[in-house]
Write a protein that holds these residues in place. Structure first.
Motif, PDB file in Angstrom:
ATOM      1  N   VAL A 198       0.259  -1.443  -0.093  1.00 46.29           N
ATOM      2  CA  VAL A 198      -0.033  -0.483  -0.164  1.00 46.29           C
ATOM      3  C   VAL A 198       0.555   1.134   0.049  1.00 46.29           C
ATOM      4  O   VAL A 198       0.657   2.633  -0.824  1.00 46.29           O
ATOM      5  CB  VAL A 198      -0.686   0.155   1.740  1.00 46.29           C
ATOM      6  N   CYS A 199       2.027   1.676   0.539  1.00 48.70           N
ATOM      7  CA  CYS A 199       3.001   2.523   0.750  1.00 48.70           C
ATOM      8  C   CYS A 199       3.169   2.456  -0.350  1.00 48.70           C
ATOM      9  O   CYS A 199       3.119   3.534  -0.826  1.00 48.70           O
ATOM     10  CB  CYS A 199       3.974   2.595   1.823  1.00 48.70           C
ATOM     11  N   LEU A 200       4.026   1.609  -1.229  1.00 51.77           N
ATOM     12  CA  LEU A 200       4.731   1.603  -2.292  1.00 51.77           C
ATOM     13  C   LEU A 200       4.048   1.972  -3.692  1.00 51.77           C
ATOM     14  O   LEU A 200       3.824   3.082  -4.784  1.00 51.77           O
ATOM     15  CB  LEU A 200       5.292   0.135  -2.621  1.00 51.77           C
ATOM     16  N   LEU A 201       2.638   2.005  -3.707  1.00 52.13           N
ATOM     17  CA  LEU A 201       1.009   2.049  -4.098  1.00 52.13           C
ATOM     18  C   LEU A 201       0.924   3.556  -4.040  1.00 52.13           C
ATOM     19  O   LEU A 201       0.683   4.334  -5.154  1.00 52.13           O
ATOM     20  CB  LEU A 201      -0.127   1.532  -3.983  1.00 52.13           C
ATOM     21  N   ILE A 202       1.484   3.992  -3.009  1.00 47.36           N
ATOM     22  CA  ILE A 202       0.414   5.472  -2.652  1.00 47.36           C
ATOM     23  C   ILE A 202       2.258   6.273  -3.602  1.00 47.36           C
ATOM     24  O   ILE A 202       1.464   7.201  -3.686  1.00 47.36           O
ATOM     25  CB  ILE A 202       0.459   6.086  -0.948  1.00 47.36           C
ATOM     26  N   ALA A 203       3.521   5.984  -2.682  1.00 48.68           N
ATOM     27  CA  ALA A 203       4.650   6.603  -3.631  1.00 48.68           C
ATOM     28  C   ALA A 203       4.447   6.196  -4.603  1.00 48.68           C
ATOM     29  O   ALA A 203       4.941   7.630  -5.703  1.00 48.68           O
ATOM     30  CB  ALA A 203       6.150   6.016  -3.213  1.00 48.68           C
ATOM     31  N   LEU A 204       3.674   5.482  -5.800  1.00 46.22           N
ATOM     32  CA  LEU A 204       3.867   5.453  -7.104  1.00 46.22           C
ATOM     33  C   LEU A 204       3.194   6.418  -7.768  1.00 46.22           C
ATOM     34  O   LEU A 204       3.605   7.441  -8.711  1.00 46.22           O
ATOM     35  CB  LEU A 204       3.518   4.409  -7.799  1.00 46.22           C
ATOM     36  N   VAL A 205       1.710   6.957  -6.759  1.00 45.22           N
ATOM     37  CA  VAL A 205       1.040   8.199  -7.278  1.00 45.22           C
ATOM     38  C   VAL A 205       1.455   9.284  -7.613  1.00 45.22           C
ATOM     39  O   VAL A 205       1.315  10.339  -8.304  1.00 45.22           O
ATOM     40  CB  VAL A 205      -0.194   8.026  -6.355  1.00 45.22           C
ATOM     41  N   GLN A 206       2.372   9.510  -6.507  1.00 42.62           N
ATOM     42  CA  GLN A 206       3.356  10.548  -6.116  1.00 42.62           C
ATOM     43  C   GLN A 206       5.061  11.169  -7.149  1.00 42.62           C
ATOM     44  O   GLN A 206       4.072  12.627  -7.065  1.00 42.62           O
ATOM     45  CB  GLN A 206       3.771  10.807  -4.909  1.00 42.62           C
ATOM     46  N   VAL A 207       5.304   9.964  -7.653  1.00 44.70           N
ATOM     47  CA  VAL A 207       6.578  10.598  -8.117  1.00 44.70           C
ATOM     48  C   VAL A 207       5.935   9.930  -9.610  1.00 44.70           C
ATOM     49  O   VAL A 207       4.919   9.599 -10.111  1.00 44.70           O
ATOM     50  CB  VAL A 207       7.644   9.228  -7.809  1.00 44.70           C
ATOM     51  N   LYS A 208       7.032  10.649 -10.494  1.00 42.96           N
ATOM     52  CA  LYS A 208       6.683  10.025 -11.865  1.00 42.96           C
ATOM     53  C   LYS A 208       8.291  10.306 -12.766  1.00 42.96           C
ATOM     54  O   LYS A 208       8.584  10.153 -12.238  1.00 42.96           O
ATOM     55  CB  LYS A 208       6.591  11.611 -12.642  1.00 42.96           C
ATOM     56  N   GLY A 209       7.641  10.160 -14.109  1.00 39.17           N
ATOM     57  CA  GLY A 209       9.205  10.032 -15.075  1.00 39.17           C
ATOM     58  C   GLY A 209       9.816   8.269 -15.104  1.00 39.17           C
ATOM     59  O   GLY A 209       9.545   7.778 -14.193  1.00 39.17           O
ATOM     60  N   ARG A 210      11.428   8.786 -14.260  1.00 38.52           N
ATOM     61  CA  ARG A 210      11.841   7.642 -14.559  1.00 38.52           C
ATOM     62  C   ARG A 210      12.010   6.631 -12.797  1.00 38.52           C
ATOM     63  O   ARG A 210      12.151   5.740 -13.070  1.00 38.52           O
ATOM     64  CB  ARG A 210      13.364   7.755 -14.695  1.00 38.52           C
TER      65      ARG A 210
ATOM     66  N   ILE B  79      11.411   3.177 -12.039  1.00 35.13           N
ATOM     67  CA  ILE B  79      12.450   2.299 -11.013  1.00 35.13           C
ATOM     68  C   ILE B  79      11.594   1.972  -9.741  1.00 35.13           C
ATOM     69  O   ILE B  79      11.189   0.700  -9.570  1.00 35.13           O
ATOM     70  CB  ILE B  79      13.086   3.525 -10.617  1.00 35.13           C
ATOM     71  N   LEU B  80      10.293   2.340  -9.669  1.00 35.28           N
ATOM     72  CA  LEU B  80       9.566   2.431  -8.187  1.00 35.28           C
ATOM     73  C   LEU B  80       8.815   1.071  -8.555  1.00 35.28           C
ATOM     74  O   LEU B  80       8.166   0.404  -7.774  1.00 35.28           O
ATOM     75  CB  LEU B  80       9.186   3.273  -7.428  1.00 35.28           C
ATOM     76  N   LEU B  81       8.468   0.910  -9.663  1.00 34.19           N
ATOM     77  CA  LEU B  81       7.301   0.343 -10.284  1.00 34.19           C
ATOM     78  C   LEU B  81       7.713  -1.401 -10.069  1.00 34.19           C
ATOM     79  O   LEU B  81       7.072  -2.045  -9.905  1.00 34.19           O
ATOM     80  CB  LEU B  81       6.926   0.291 -12.438  1.00 34.19           C
ATOM     81  N   VAL B  82       9.164  -1.221 -10.641  1.00 36.77           N
ATOM     82  CA  VAL B  82       9.997  -2.725 -10.427  1.00 36.77           C
ATOM     83  C   VAL B  82       9.741  -3.866  -9.327  1.00 36.77           C
ATOM     84  O   VAL B  82       8.865  -4.949  -8.952  1.00 36.77           O
ATOM     85  CB  VAL B  82      11.084  -3.143 -10.689  1.00 36.77           C
ATOM     86  N   PRO B  83      10.333  -3.142  -8.333  1.00 37.07           N
ATOM     87  CA  PRO B  83       9.494  -4.121  -6.283  1.00 37.07           C
ATOM     88  C   PRO B  83       8.015  -3.926  -6.511  1.00 37.07           C
ATOM     89  O   PRO B  83       7.598  -4.842  -5.512  1.00 37.07           O
ATOM     90  CB  PRO B  83      10.047  -3.158  -5.786  1.00 37.07           C
ATOM     91  N   ALA B  84       7.464  -2.928  -6.786  1.00 37.23           N
ATOM     92  CA  ALA B  84       5.914  -3.157  -6.404  1.00 37.23           C
ATOM     93  C   ALA B  84       5.428  -3.807  -7.062  1.00 37.23           C
ATOM     94  O   ALA B  84       4.627  -4.373  -6.489  1.00 37.23           O
ATOM     95  CB  ALA B  84       5.515  -1.260  -7.193  1.00 37.23           C
ATOM     96  N   LEU B  85       5.656  -4.573  -8.421  1.00 40.63           N
ATOM     97  CA  LEU B  85       5.434  -5.520  -8.419  1.00 40.63           C
ATOM     98  C   LEU B  85       5.637  -6.425  -8.249  1.00 40.63           C
ATOM     99  O   LEU B  85       4.348  -8.020  -8.111  1.00 40.63           O
ATOM    100  CB  LEU B  85       5.517  -5.697 -10.032  1.00 40.63           C
TER     101      LEU B  85
END
Length: 497
Positions: free
Chosen positions: A427-439, A443-449
């Motif tokens: 849940v924390c990673l998904l919130i962070a994914l919404v907040q950041v953009k671009g590269r 990068i964050l998408l890999v550990p989230a998956l």
């Protein structure tokens, strides 16, 4: 005049012919933006949009006939047993969603007590077609009990609508939610003299019978529900294109403007409650007859969530959208998500589909998938080297999918606590994914998956009751962001003044 109205071209010669009155120039008493809204329809991309246009050209009635024939043909191609029961449940929810569309989609009334009319129909049929009342019971045939129950539901809808007709928005939702919860409490706690059975419900209900025949199999109830759903949609289509349907939509858009145009707003609201209650009661009678029993828990909040989920997914205000959304929701909820293997196919399939749609260019998609695969094998090898118990468990998915994930995703010998912590971190990673953009998002998408796969195999797939609710919620969130009007709903047109 609307913002996109163009002045006529200067010069001699007759005016150019246009596609309709909206293209001929400004119209007195009509807003051009609204008049041209058919030319601004939002279609799906690529070949999906072309297919959507061809379906629209076919006409509403032929599409309804084809859909009805397709539904009737499913048992002929091997639908049976558990699949047939899923189809029956899906058709009941579709009928309820079509009825709720009258109140919510057309009249714009947020009715959270709608499921009580469903329960009223089921209990009404149970009392009129069982041994619950009297020494020998009341065993009316269906052609008598169904009209009685539906008329009673319409009267109940009027009674509920009377104190609610001046309420809007959250206030109306609170009042109707109280009505729905009160129905469940009453059926649970009324004295035995009321013959409602309390928590034990009513059992031994008669099947649908009349004119010397009765339905004795799930196949018969399936065909009956297909016929009733198609007939209800046909009647509501005629109602939608009538003066009453236009009055409902006018009240939905602006009650004050509708009243200024001499539309009886309160009467129109009461009609919406009554018509919606009748459709819900019809679904309740078929539900009670097919189940041969009714219990108070059958009409609690979870069933209301499914009805609203189907309506939102399909598109509020659309008859076909309400039915389609409900069918899709129930096939996913009651069919695919019951089996860990099928639910795994759905889970990973939705993730892959989302990546295919959202990640561009293609090399970015390939990089994310390759990095996720490499991360999984690396983490599995490191965890196994540190502690054998960290990878001693097996994934909840079975078949070839479970075999493919066995040496990729970590599943400890006791996965409960790690799975819970993984869910919080996800849940924390998904919130962070919404907040950041671009590269950084890539990068964050890999550990989230990878973490999503870990949580699924350790906790979610093992808890189908909870997972089904979460998956339906995730599907609705994605749909509301990608297509707010739903699968078949039309985007609302705002008039410019």
């Amino acid at each position: 005049m609307s913002l996109d109205a163009q002045p006529p071209a200067a010069g001699p010669g007759p005016p150019a012919a246009g596609p309709g009155p909206a293209a001929a120039g400004p119209q007195l008493g009509a807003d051009e933006w609204v008049a041209r809204q058919e030319h601004r329809r939002e279609y799906l991309p690529s070949w999906l949009g072309s297919a959507q246009r061809r379906l629209e050209r076919a006409g509403w009635w032929p599409r309804l006939a084809v859909a009805g024939l397709a539904g009737a043909a499913l048992p002929l191609i091997g639908l049976g047993g558990f699949q047939l029961q899923v189809g029956i449940d899906a058709l009941v929810i579709a009928l309820l969603a079509v009825g709720l569309n009258i109140v919510v989609g057309w009249a714009g009334l947020l009715d959270l007590g709608y499921v009580a009319f469903f329960g009223f129909g089921a209990y009404g049929f149970a009392l009129l077609s069982s041994s619950q009342i009297g020494a020998n019971g009341i065993h009316l045939p269906a052609y008598l009990s169904l009209p009685i129950v539906m008329i009673g539901a319409a009267i109940l809808g009027l009674l509920v609508g009377l104190p609610s007709r001046r309420l809007i928005g959250d206030y109306l939702a609170i009042i109707t939610l109280f009505f729905g919860e009160a129905f469940v409490e009453l059926t649970n706690n009324l004295p035995a003299s009321f013959r409602l059975g309390g928590p034990n419900g009513i059992v031994g209900i008669d099947p649908i019978r009349g004119f010397g025949h009765q339905l004795a199999s799930n196949t018969g109830y399936y065909y009956l529900l297909v016929i009733l759903l198609v007939a209800t949609m046909a009647v509501l289509r005629l109602l939608d294109t009538s003066r009453t349907g236009r009055a409902w939509r006018a009240v939905r858009e602006d009650p004050l403007a509708a009243a200024a145009m001499t539309i009886p707003v309160n009467r129109v609201k009461l009609m919406a409650f009554a018509f919606g209650a009748m459709v819900a009661a019809l679904a309740g009678t078929i539900f009670a007859a097919q189940q041969i029993s009714v219990f108070p828990t059958d009409f609690d909040t979870p069933i209301l969530i499914l009805i609203y989920a189907g309506l939102i997914l399909g598109g509020t205000g659309s008859i076909a959208g309400a039915a389609t959304g409900a069918l899709v929701i129930m096939v996913i909820y009651d069919g695919l998500l019951r089996s860990p293997t099928d639910s795994g196919y759905l889970f990973y399939g939705l993730i892959l589909l989302t990546l295919l749609v959202k990640l561009r260019p293609w090399r970015r998609l390939a990089a994310v998938i390759a990095a996720t695969v490499a991360l999984g094998f690396a983490v599995h090898a490191i965890a196994g080297a540190i502690s054998a118990s960290a990878v001693a468990g097996g994934p909840a998915s079975t078949g070839w999918l479970g075999a493919a994930l066995r040496h990729w995703v970590i599943v400890p010998a006791n996965p409960t606590v790690p799975g819970n912590w993984g869910f919080v971190l996800l849940v924390c990673l998904l919130i962070a994914l919404v907040q950041v953009k671009g590269r950084r998002r890539t990068i964050l998408l890999v550990p989230a998956l990878y973490l999503a796969a870990f949580v699924w195999e350790t906790r979610l797939a093992a808890e189908p009751a909870i997972t089904r609710q979460l998956m339906i919620g995730a599907i609705l969130i994605v749909m509301m962001n990608a297509r707010p009007q739903g699968l078949l709903g039309a985007r609302r047109v705002e008039a410019l003044t």
